[in-house]
Design a protein around this motif. Sequence first.
Motif: not given
Length: 156
Positions: A20-26, A32-34, A136-141
């Motif tokens: 769930t957290v991985t999906a939220c971060l992704a 953000d990237s878009l 931060l998102c990719i580090a969390g993932i």
Amino acid sequence: MSDSGSEPQRHPAGWGWHETVTACLAGLGLIDSLYLTWIKLADRAASCAGIGDCDAVNNSRYAEVAGIPIALLGALGYLAILVMLGAERRWPQAAWTLRLGIFGIALAGALYSAYLTYIELAVLHAVCPFCVASALCIAGILILSVMRLRAADAES
């Protein structure tokens, strides 16, 4: 190891908090990237609300690779992670391979984000809060993907 010498079947225990957290971060990283991709391609000013200097970063020579915006590459990476998470639920027999794929994308993304953070601080002397959010998102993932791999390994 199985008798045939191949990697043992590793099935996900279900959709837990790691997924769930991985999906939220992704998902957040994708949005953000878009946004950053749109800013770059539309030649617009970023809405940084006076925090940092998004334009200096997004208009630098480091914001593209072979004419492709870095943010677009990031969006594709986040999308791939989301697709692999979904595939893991659909095809649990491929869970180990998909988890390794997520780990690989996250590792590459985190390393490249670290490089870009260095460029922001040491070369450009400007920080883009959207870039920091993506890092931060990719580090969390990446951290979660290591946790998921270790959990799957412990289950087998």
